[in-house]
Design an enzyme around this catalytic site. Sequence first.
Site, PDB file in Angstrom:
ATOM      1  CB  SER A  77      27.245  44.669  39.247  1.00 36.45           C
ATOM      2  OG  SER A  77      26.187  44.017  39.930  1.00 36.45           O
ATOM      3  CG  ASP A 114      28.990  37.277  37.604  1.00 43.35           C
ATOM      4  OD1 ASP A 114      28.557  37.775  38.543  1.00 43.35           O
ATOM      5  OD2 ASP A 114      30.118  37.578  36.650  1.00 43.35           O
ATOM      6  CG  HIS A 170      29.529  40.213  40.705  1.00 45.52           C
ATOM      7  ND1 HIS A 170      28.980  39.632  39.235  1.00 45.52           N
ATOM      8  CD2 HIS A 170      29.147  41.060  41.045  1.00 45.52           C
ATOM      9  CE1 HIS A 170      27.578  40.780  39.149  1.00 45.52           C
ATOM     10  NE2 HIS A 170      28.230  41.711  40.593  1.00 45.52           N
TER      11      HIS A 170
END
Length: 291
Positions: A101, A240, A267
Amino acid sequence: MYKEGFIEVPGGRVWYQKFDENGNGTPLLVLHGGPGSSCFSLQVLKALSKDRPVILYDQLGCGRSDRPTDKSLWRIERFVEEVGQVREALHLDEVHILGHSWGTTLAAAYALTKTSGINSIIFSSPCLSAPLWEQDQKRNLQKLPVEVQETIKRCEENGTTDSEEFEAAIEVFAQHFVNRMEKKPEWLEQRPPEYRNAEIYNIMWGPSEFTVLGNLKNFDCTEQLKEITCPTLFSCGRYDEATPETTEYYSNLTPGSTFHVFEKSAHMPYIEESEEFLEVMDDFLTNIDRK
């Protein structure tokens, strides 16, 4: 072998942990998400230490690291410098990097300084363009019940993103696009809330996931991805926040990269499909070490 400690970086000390089962592969340095989160949820990656040292650390200002109050520290250039200090302190002359991320934002920015010794980069659920991320979240929102969409929009407009109704709406979003597991692992539920630092997130990103107002607002390295020449792996979950379409787009812009989708994940595929996640990462890293 397990080791933990603190490393001096610009602005304070960061806490790190090193897992090493005497594997002789190139070390793996993990950059957690956020900004302002911690490496707590990424503990599953220590399983990769059977073949190589694995280093996790809490970025400055969050987790078990120091909490300086100087707000000027919360900018990507300082975090890039921090990665270099961690590498230097732990003598990571050659290294694989796995970012997740926001950690991929940091990994890309660090790699684009043209530093040496990066053998590969794993971009897990990448955010390499803040404008693209924002667009994707607005599209994701449209897949949710209308009342959830309206609550999020209203709270953003009214500046009430700290309200209970906003939190409830975000929870619905998270169940769709962050972690789709009906029953979360017990250890994950025990993450201390104080490990997060909302101030860093607000300064760098903003009060909401869906509209970037912080100093990362204009971050977009898509045009520079062609300059990353080490082997790269781009991965994400089918559901995601980092959408498969955008993740594949990044992969196509990066020379010789590979792309993988975890079909049952959002995610957090490293938790949602941990066995497959570890297998895919291990295969990628081992193949590079053999070359």
